[in-house]
Scaffold this motif. Structure first.
Motif, short mmCIF file in Angstrom:
data_model
loop_
_atom_site.label_atom_id
_atom_site.label_comp_id
_atom_site.label_asym_id
_atom_site.label_seq_id
_atom_site.Cartn_x
_atom_site.Cartn_y
_atom_site.Cartn_z
N LEU A 27 1.12 -1.32 0.02
CA LEU A 27 0.12 0.04 -0.05
C LEU A 27 0.67 1.35 -0.03
O LEU A 27 0.38 2.30 -0.77
N GLU A 28 1.94 1.39 0.65
CA GLU A 28 2.89 2.48 0.85
C GLU A 28 3.73 2.61 -0.52
O GLU A 28 3.61 3.83 -1.09
N LEU A 29 4.01 1.64 -1.38
CA LEU A 29 4.53 1.68 -2.52
C LEU A 29 3.42 2.21 -3.70
O LEU A 29 3.90 3.18 -4.43
N ALA A 30 2.33 1.78 -3.54
CA ALA A 30 1.28 2.30 -4.34
C ALA A 30 0.93 3.71 -4.06
O ALA A 30 0.86 4.37 -5.10
N PHE A 251 1.16 -6.93 -9.57
CA PHE A 251 0.06 -6.73 -8.83
C PHE A 251 -0.64 -5.19 -9.22
O PHE A 251 -1.69 -5.06 -9.21
N MET A 252 0.29 -4.28 -9.31
CA MET A 252 -0.28 -3.00 -9.73
C MET A 252 -0.83 -2.91 -11.33
O MET A 252 -1.77 -2.23 -11.44
N LEU A 253 -0.19 -3.86 -12.14
CA LEU A 253 -0.96 -3.86 -13.58
C LEU A 253 -2.23 -4.23 -13.45
O LEU A 253 -3.21 -3.66 -14.08
N ASP A 278 -6.32 -9.43 -1.45
CA ASP A 278 -5.97 -10.83 -1.92
C ASP A 278 -6.46 -11.35 -3.07
O ASP A 278 -5.37 -12.20 -3.55
N ASP A 279 -7.31 -10.62 -3.62
CA ASP A 279 -7.54 -11.13 -5.00
C ASP A 279 -6.28 -10.63 -6.07
O ASP A 279 -5.84 -11.38 -6.93
N LEU A 280 -5.83 -9.54 -5.80
CA LEU A 280 -5.02 -8.93 -6.57
C LEU A 280 -3.49 -9.69 -6.57
O LEU A 280 -2.82 -9.84 -7.42
N MET A 281 -3.37 -10.09 -5.20
CA MET A 281 -2.03 -11.05 -4.63
C MET A 281 -2.21 -12.40 -5.57
O MET A 281 -1.05 -12.79 -6.19
N VAL A 282 -3.34 -12.91 -5.59
CA VAL A 282 -3.63 -14.38 -6.52
C VAL A 282 -3.18 -13.84 -7.83
O VAL A 282 -2.65 -14.85 -8.47
N ARG A 283 -3.89 -12.95 -8.46
CA ARG A 283 -3.79 -12.34 -9.85
C ARG A 283 -2.30 -12.36 -10.17
O ARG A 283 -1.82 -12.71 -11.23
N SER A 284 -1.68 -11.57 -9.31
CA SER A 284 -0.12 -11.06 -9.79
C SER A 284 0.88 -12.24 -9.45
O SER A 284 1.53 -12.60 -10.34
#
Length: 306
Positions: A27-30, A251-253, A278-284
């Motif tokens: 979250l901080e990097l984002a 993840f960010m894509l 969590d969903d974004l983690m799985v996708r990445s």
């Protein structure tokens, strides 16, 4: 079943236990890479033209190559990145070689990429931007001469008839590049493509011993007196950030592609990421594990759970 078992193992390594590991760092990097406000712009530009920044703006846009024809390494990187974008956004990314000038690219949602391997073609860069200015009514100052400040640079200008995007990047000379050259040219091209198609900003990292989590992270070096073709320049630039994309970038894509927000620079974007973490983690994790994109990712990056 074996393939499924491998993916489950990979997801376990990436996600860690519990699944929220690394949430605060992500979250901080984002926030640092996408939570910016565009305060300044080119001197002399028409400031009445509105600016709307969304990382999904170029989803499905075509790529128009100008200048030199792509070196095989360049073509391989661009094609893998096109495939990555098409997979994430579910929209094809057409590409063609137009020749010596951007004026042959045509208008529409097009990213112009000028390739060169020798001295930077500043006159051609100037002509490209003049044409973009005319085609999209960008409001850029007239009679200005543009020049390359680095071997890779990307610029998106917002105009009254849409956004004009121009990338100019140095590629290997004809022939087989050395291992250092291959890593260098691959790295700078991946960085410009990633930032162009996501609108992520550089994130300064002052701890030179810390491992990287994102291609956006950058350790500052003063390279102004070093020739771009020199080994010293290439080695230092390669050490300033990852050589390829990291799991965070995948993840960010996905976050950029899925977030139903008006601008990815707004707090709503970070709220979406937190709610769908969590969903974004799985996708990445699945994206990083996909062999079609092997040239794009840096195995030395920290994972999202480190």
């Amino acid at each position: 079943m074996a393939r499924l078992a491998q993916l489950i193992l990979f997801l376990t390594l990436i996600l860690g236990t519990p699944a929220t590991a690394g949430r605060a760092e992500v979250l901080e990097l984002a926030r640092q890479g996408w939570g910016y406000e565009l305060r300044t712009t080119m001197i002399g530009r028409d400031m009445s033209i509105p600016v709307r920044i969304h990382g999904r703006t170029l989803a499905g846009a075509s790529i128009c190559l100008v200048g030199e024809r792509p070196h095989p390494l360049t073509a391989q990187v661009i094609n893998q990145f096109r495939s990555l974008l098409a997979t994430v956004h579910r929209k094809p990314v057409p590409m063609r070689f137009a020749g010596p000038t951007a004026r042959l690219c045509g208008s529409g949602r097009t990213v112009v990429i000028r390739l060169f391997s020798g001295r930077p073609p500043n006159s051609a860069l100037t002509d490209d931007l003049f044409w973009l200015n005319e085609a999209y009514q960008l409001g850029l100052p007239r009679n200005r001469v543009y020049s390359a400040a680095s071997p890779a640079m990307a610029q998106t200008f917002f105009g009254r008839l849409g956004a004009g995007t121009h990338v100019m990047v140095k590629q290997p000379a004809p022939g087989t590049p050395s291992a250092l050259e291959a890593a260098f040219y691959r790295s700078i091209l991946i960085e410009e493509l990633f930032q162009t198609f996501t609108f992520g900003m550089d994130i300064l990292q002052f701890d030179r011993k810390a491992a990287f989590r994102s291609k956006l992270q950058e350790v500052p070096y003063d390279l102004r007196r070093l020739p771009w073709e020199s080994e010293s320049y290439m080695q230092r630039l390669l050490s300033s950030n990852p050589k390829g994309l990291c799991p965070f970038d995948a993840f960010m894509l996905h976050a950029v592609a899925l977030a139903p927000v008006e601008q990815t620079t707004s707090p709503d974007f970070l709220t979406y990421i937190e709610r769908h973490f969590d969903d974004l983690m799985v996708r990445s994790a699945a994206t990083v594990a996909d062999s079609r994109f092997g040239l794009l990712f840096d195995a030395d990056c920290l994972t999202l759970a480190d």
